[in-house]
Design a protein around this motif. Structure first.
Motif, short mmCIF file in Angstrom:
data_model
loop_
_atom_site.label_atom_id
_atom_site.label_comp_id
_atom_site.label_asym_id
_atom_site.label_seq_id
_atom_site.Cartn_x
_atom_site.Cartn_y
_atom_site.Cartn_z
N SER A 26 0.83 -1.21 0.00
CA SER A 26 0.00 0.00 0.00
C SER A 26 0.86 1.25 0.00
O SER A 26 0.59 2.21 -0.74
CB SER A 26 -0.93 0.01 1.22
OG SER A 26 -1.85 -1.06 1.15
N ILE A 30 1.20 4.09 -2.95
CA ILE A 30 0.99 5.53 -2.71
C ILE A 30 2.16 6.33 -3.27
O ILE A 30 1.97 7.37 -3.92
CB ILE A 30 0.79 5.81 -1.21
CG1 ILE A 30 -0.54 5.23 -0.73
CG2 ILE A 30 0.85 7.31 -0.92
CD1 ILE A 30 -0.74 5.27 0.78
N GLU A 33 1.93 6.45 -7.00
CA GLU A 33 0.85 7.34 -7.44
C GLU A 33 1.28 8.80 -7.33
O GLU A 33 1.06 9.60 -8.25
CB GLU A 33 -0.40 7.08 -6.60
CG GLU A 33 -1.67 7.69 -7.16
CD GLU A 33 -2.08 7.07 -8.49
OE1 GLU A 33 -2.78 7.77 -9.25
OE2 GLU A 33 -1.70 5.91 -8.78
N LEU A 34 1.92 9.15 -6.23
CA LEU A 34 2.36 10.54 -6.05
C LEU A 34 3.56 10.88 -6.92
O LEU A 34 3.79 12.05 -7.25
CB LEU A 34 2.69 10.78 -4.57
CG LEU A 34 1.51 10.74 -3.59
CD1 LEU A 34 2.00 10.90 -2.16
CD2 LEU A 34 0.47 11.81 -3.92
N LEU A 40 -2.54 15.13 -4.50
CA LEU A 40 -3.79 14.41 -4.30
C LEU A 40 -4.31 14.53 -2.88
O LEU A 40 -3.53 14.54 -1.92
CB LEU A 40 -3.59 12.92 -4.63
CG LEU A 40 -3.18 12.59 -6.07
CD1 LEU A 40 -2.88 11.10 -6.18
CD2 LEU A 40 -4.27 12.99 -7.06
N LEU A 42 -6.55 12.85 0.25
CA LEU A 42 -6.57 11.49 0.77
C LEU A 42 -7.59 10.62 0.04
O LEU A 42 -7.31 9.48 -0.33
CB LEU A 42 -6.86 11.51 2.28
CG LEU A 42 -6.41 10.27 3.06
CD1 LEU A 42 -4.90 10.15 3.06
CD2 LEU A 42 -6.93 10.35 4.50
N GLU A 44 -8.76 10.95 -2.95
CA GLU A 44 -8.34 10.69 -4.33
C GLU A 44 -7.34 9.55 -4.39
O GLU A 44 -7.36 8.72 -5.31
CB GLU A 44 -7.74 11.96 -4.94
CG GLU A 44 -8.76 13.08 -5.13
CD GLU A 44 -8.13 14.38 -5.58
OE1 GLU A 44 -8.73 15.09 -6.40
OE2 GLU A 44 -7.02 14.69 -5.09
N VAL A 45 -6.44 9.52 -3.41
CA VAL A 45 -5.47 8.42 -3.34
C VAL A 45 -6.18 7.10 -3.09
O VAL A 45 -5.91 6.09 -3.74
CB VAL A 45 -4.43 8.67 -2.23
CG1 VAL A 45 -3.49 7.47 -2.07
CG2 VAL A 45 -3.61 9.93 -2.52
N LEU A 49 -6.24 3.90 -5.79
CA LEU A 49 -5.56 2.64 -5.44
C LEU A 49 -6.52 1.58 -4.90
O LEU A 49 -6.08 0.50 -4.51
CB LEU A 49 -4.46 2.92 -4.41
CG LEU A 49 -3.38 3.92 -4.85
CD1 LEU A 49 -2.38 4.15 -3.72
CD2 LEU A 49 -2.66 3.40 -6.09
N THR A 56 -5.72 4.09 3.79
CA THR A 56 -4.99 5.18 3.16
C THR A 56 -4.46 6.15 4.20
O THR A 56 -3.30 6.57 4.15
CB THR A 56 -5.90 5.93 2.17
OG1 THR A 56 -6.49 5.00 1.26
CG2 THR A 56 -5.10 6.96 1.38
N MET A 60 -0.56 6.70 4.78
CA MET A 60 -0.09 8.04 4.45
C MET A 60 0.59 8.67 5.67
O MET A 60 1.62 9.35 5.53
CB MET A 60 -1.25 8.91 3.99
CG MET A 60 -0.82 10.24 3.40
SD MET A 60 -0.01 10.05 1.78
CE MET A 60 -1.45 9.89 0.72
N ARG A 76 -3.44 18.95 0.07
CA ARG A 76 -3.13 17.82 -0.81
C ARG A 76 -1.77 17.23 -0.46
O ARG A 76 -0.88 17.95 0.02
CB ARG A 76 -3.16 18.26 -2.28
CG ARG A 76 -4.53 18.75 -2.74
CD ARG A 76 -4.49 19.27 -4.17
NE ARG A 76 -5.78 19.75 -4.61
CZ ARG A 76 -6.73 18.99 -5.15
NH1 ARG A 76 -6.50 17.70 -5.34
NH2 ARG A 76 -7.89 19.50 -5.51
#
Length: 278
Positions: A26, A30, A33-34, A40, A42, A44-45, A49, A56, A60, A76
């Motif tokens: 996970s 993340i 993705e970033l 993004l 939270l 949206e992440v 995913l 998340t 995060m 974000r």
């Protein structure tokens, strides 16, 4: 314990802490993705995913605590400087993880270290298995070339010679690196291929050089590239080929070719510099 040992110990522990934070699908997802350069929220992440908000948030928070992610003034999440540097190195480990079975039998460790440090650039490729399929893919790569072909030749074969002559006849520029251990079948030496290629060399369309040794064989055209590794006995057995049109893969192969090209000598008589097999 001396100061140097103490410093090494501390570095190892710090590195272990960072790798521990990365040891989660996970959290890696993340970071990936970033790393696409997006800012993004939270939610949206989580949606991107397919994670729950709770998952998340928890992951995060750990990335933020590790100094890899930060929340900007717009609320974000973005990668920090350390996060960006870390994300850029993840492809290195992805390549190793994806091809760990191949790397039990084949080696990248005989190429210059600067290229070993860049193996993450090879991650977006497909692998071809089996001599007959490998040869078919190489023939296709060479036959599709419209501008140039750069080759580090581990082992030549008759059909390839005919394809290269066809490409040369069509004005395709070819640069070829041979080594002291390049294998050229006797049928090629006894055919008219060497003489024909010598004619193209005199015209300047074909350039050949000899390197004492190479750590990989590459096949590069303007649109795609192939990479072949030696096995653990330093033999190119033609059983495995990495192939891709990805720009980073292509650049890596092109750079490796130029590294050997720039340090190689001009080729003279092929018969004197290669191993001829019946």
């Amino acid at each position: 314990m001396n100061d140097a040992s103490s410093s090494d110990d501390e570095d190892i522990h710090i590195t272990a802490d960072l790798l521990y934070e990365l040891a989660s699908p996970s959290r890696l997802a993340i970071l990936y993705e970033l790393s696409k350069g997006r800012e993004l929220r939270l939610g949206e992440v989580a949606r991107a995913l397919n994670l729950t908000m709770q998952e998340t948030h928890r992951n995060m928070a750990r990335l933020v605590d590790a100094g890899l992610v930060a929340k900007n003034t717009n609320g974000r999440f973005v990668l920090t400087e350390c996060g960006m540097l870390t994300a850029r190195q993840l492809n290195y480990f992805r390549f190793i993880a994806k091809h760990i079975d191949i790397l039990r039998s084949y080696t990248l460790t005989r190429i210059p270290s600067v290229f070993m440090n860049r193996v993450g650039e090879l991650v977006n490729c497909r692998v071809v298995h089996g001599v007959s399929v490998v040869l078919e893919k190489l023939k296709a790569l060479e036959a599709r070339a419209e501008e140039y072909i750069n080759i580090i030749v581990a082992q030549a074969w008759y059909e390839e010679g005919k394809i290269l002559i066809d490409r040369l006849s069509n004005g395709i520029n070819i640069r070829m690196i041979l080594t002291n251990s390049t294998i050229v079948p006797k049928e090629i030496i006894d055919s008219g291929i060497p003489k024909t290629m010598h004619g193209f060399k005199l015209k300047g369309v074909l350039q050949t050089r000899v390197a004492e040794s190479v750590g990989a064989a590459v096949y590069v055209s303007e649109r795609e590239a192939g990479l072949m590794l030696p096995n653990l006995s330093s033999i190119f057995d033609m059983n495995i080929l990495f192939l891709s049109e990805d720009k980073y893969f292509h650049t890596w192969c092109s750079d490796l070719f130029m590294h050997y090209w720039n340090s190689a000598d001009e080729a003279k008589g092929v018969e004197r510099i290669v191993r001829i097999v019946e």
